[in-house]
Design an enzyme around this catalytic site. Structure first.
Site, mmCIF file in Angstrom:
data_model
loop_
_atom_site.group_PDB
_atom_site.id
_atom_site.type_symbol
_atom_site.label_atom_id
_atom_site.label_comp_id
_atom_site.label_asym_id
_atom_site.label_seq_id
_atom_site.Cartn_x
_atom_site.Cartn_y
_atom_site.Cartn_z
ATOM 1 N N GLU A 51 0.797 -1.231 0.000
ATOM 2 C CA GLU A 51 0.000 0.000 0.000
ATOM 3 C C GLU A 51 0.827 1.278 0.000
ATOM 4 O O GLU A 51 0.341 2.357 0.338
ATOM 5 C CB GLU A 51 -0.990 0.010 1.177
ATOM 6 C CG GLU A 51 -1.966 -1.165 1.144
ATOM 7 C CD GLU A 51 -3.040 -1.066 2.210
ATOM 8 O OE1 GLU A 51 -3.734 -0.043 2.261
ATOM 9 O OE2 GLU A 51 -3.172 -2.028 2.986
ATOM 10 N N THR A 56 0.377 2.210 -8.250
ATOM 11 C CA THR A 56 -0.002 3.491 -8.841
ATOM 12 C C THR A 56 1.122 4.020 -9.719
ATOM 13 O O THR A 56 0.885 4.565 -10.799
ATOM 14 C CB THR A 56 -0.334 4.514 -7.741
ATOM 15 O OG1 THR A 56 -1.381 3.998 -6.924
ATOM 16 C CG2 THR A 56 -0.779 5.838 -8.341
ATOM 17 N N ARG A 184 -7.161 0.805 -5.383
ATOM 18 C CA ARG A 184 -6.154 -0.037 -4.718
ATOM 19 C C ARG A 184 -6.470 -1.507 -4.947
ATOM 20 O O ARG A 184 -7.503 -2.021 -4.502
ATOM 21 C CB ARG A 184 -6.139 0.286 -3.218
ATOM 22 C CG ARG A 184 -5.431 -0.726 -2.339
ATOM 23 C CD ARG A 184 -3.948 -0.745 -2.580
ATOM 24 N NE ARG A 184 -3.287 -1.730 -1.738
ATOM 25 C CZ ARG A 184 -2.163 -2.346 -2.068
ATOM 26 N NH1 ARG A 184 -1.582 -2.083 -3.206
ATOM 27 N NH2 ARG A 184 -1.612 -3.222 -1.252
ATOM 28 N N ASP A 206 7.815 -4.919 -10.882
ATOM 29 C CA ASP A 206 7.044 -4.603 -9.674
ATOM 30 C C ASP A 206 6.712 -5.897 -8.948
ATOM 31 O O ASP A 206 6.110 -6.801 -9.532
ATOM 32 C CB ASP A 206 5.756 -3.867 -10.072
ATOM 33 C CG ASP A 206 4.863 -3.555 -8.871
ATOM 34 O OD1 ASP A 206 5.379 -3.496 -7.749
ATOM 35 O OD2 ASP A 206 3.643 -3.372 -9.071
ATOM 36 N N GLN A 210 3.618 -6.821 0.332
ATOM 37 C CA GLN A 210 3.213 -7.456 1.580
ATOM 38 C C GLN A 210 4.297 -8.428 2.051
ATOM 39 O O GLN A 210 5.085 -8.943 1.247
ATOM 40 C CB GLN A 210 1.886 -8.215 1.397
ATOM 41 C CG GLN A 210 0.665 -7.329 1.360
ATOM 42 C CD GLN A 210 0.507 -6.633 0.022
ATOM 43 O OE1 GLN A 210 1.111 -7.040 -0.956
ATOM 44 N NE2 GLN A 210 -0.302 -5.597 -0.023
#
Length: 345
Positions: A51, A56, A184, A206, A210
């Protein structure tokens, strides 16, 4: 007569041989070009905690350096946006009890019925669900719950979708670029995007941020030209989704320290993208202190002072004195700042 035929055959063979030589030359040139292209390709490894805004960043690259999003991709986000609209509103409603908040009496039964809806099968074919959410969003209790969203693990961008509910619940709704940037969806596995910047080929890798995804990082360490480590500046007062006993920025700081000083990256360029700066600025001005994360922070509502404090915390972790760490600041949908990352040299 026979000599003429022999000369013709010989001429034909020479012609075929020349064509073969030319064809082989072209193949060799093509291979050479591909090899040179591979040698000059810039491999960017995108790292950060969950997050932080890595996904993005990749979506912004899709907009700026590629052709944007096709209709199939947008339709995937349409479903995710509408489901998240219901899911995160439910989290706010359920969190009101935890926060000691109450709905206005006339909205109590409506809120109870709303919690019975399964967001996995919700559809906005009728206006009933939309109107329910709109009524609940106007309730002072839910507004107060949103102010405490960091405690409830509700995204900052949820209010954007609530304010846009009439548009995003239309039957023929097609998400805008901004809708998609705000949405998200956790990254799982490894995603690779190839693109060009000023005729130079780039490859961005990417990987999920987590804790359960980080074991996959080491497989991407080879031939990395630059690391971009994404930090969510605004999350200094929030805890991890996976472990609510751990502060998000503390986790990000420790992860950057281990990444920046990893022997694999000793000669690798490193950039830190401090994301969600706009939300960070709002929090500092409202008096949400950095002391929630850092005991040594001297209280101030000066955004620049707070910004430099966090920057120093991260850059001081990189102990390799021969490598410069490049710092960039961005809000979630700021594509102009994203461009600056690709001009690091």
């Amino acid at each position: 007569m026979g000599n003429r035929k022999n000369k013709k055959k010989k001429k034909q063979k020479n012609l075929e041989r020349l064509k073969s030589i030319e064809r082989n030359r072209r193949i060799e040139e093509s291979i050479k070009k591909e090899s040179e292209k591979y040698e000059q390709e810039v491999k960017l490894l995108l790292l950060g905690t969950g997050e932080s805004g890595k996904s993005t960043f990749v979506k912004q690259i899709q907009i700026v350096y590629k052709s944007g999003f096709d209709l199939a991709f947008k339709n995937l986000f349409k479903t995710a946006i509408q489901m998240n609209l219901v899911l995160h509103t439910k989290i706010l409603v359920m969190g009101m009890e935890k926060l000691g908040l109450e709905f206005d009496p006339e909205n109590e039964s409506l809120a109870k019925d709303f919690l019975e809806i399964e967001e996995t099968i919700c559809e906005f074919g009728s206006d009933e669900l939309k109107e329910t959410i709109k009524i609940l969003w106007k309730d002072p209790g839910l507004k107060k719950a949103f102010e405490n969203r960091s405690i409830l693990q509700v995204p900052d961008t949820h209010s954007y979708y609530l304010d846009q509910i009439d548009r995003i619940t239309k039957r023929k709704y097609v998400p805008t670029d901004q809708d998609i940037l705000y949405c998200r969806i956790p990254t799982t596995g490894v995603k690779v995007v190839d693109f060009f910047v000023n005729d130079v080929p780039w490859k961005i890798v990417d990987v999920g941020g987590q804790r359960s995804e980080r074991r996959k990082w080491i497989h991407q360490f080879d031939d990395v030209t630059m690391i971009v480590y994404v930090v969510a500046m605004s999350e200094y007062d929030q805890d991890l989704y996976e472990d609510e006993t751990v502060n998000r920025m503390r986790e990000s700081l420790e992860l950057f320290k281990s990444t920046a000083n990893n022997e694999y990256f000793e000669k690798t360029a490193c950039s830190i993208l401090y994301n969600k700066f706009d939300i960070f600025e709002q929090k500092i001005k409202k008096g949400v202190s950095l002391s929630k994360c850092f005991d040594d922070f001297e209280e101030t509502s000066d955004v620049e002072v707070a910004k430099e404090f966090i920057t120093n915390k991260f850059t001081s972790c990189a102990t390799n004195e021969h490598r410069k760490v490049y710092n960039y600041y961005s809000c979630g949908i700021d594509t102009e700042n994203i461009k600056s990352v690709f001009n690091y040299n």
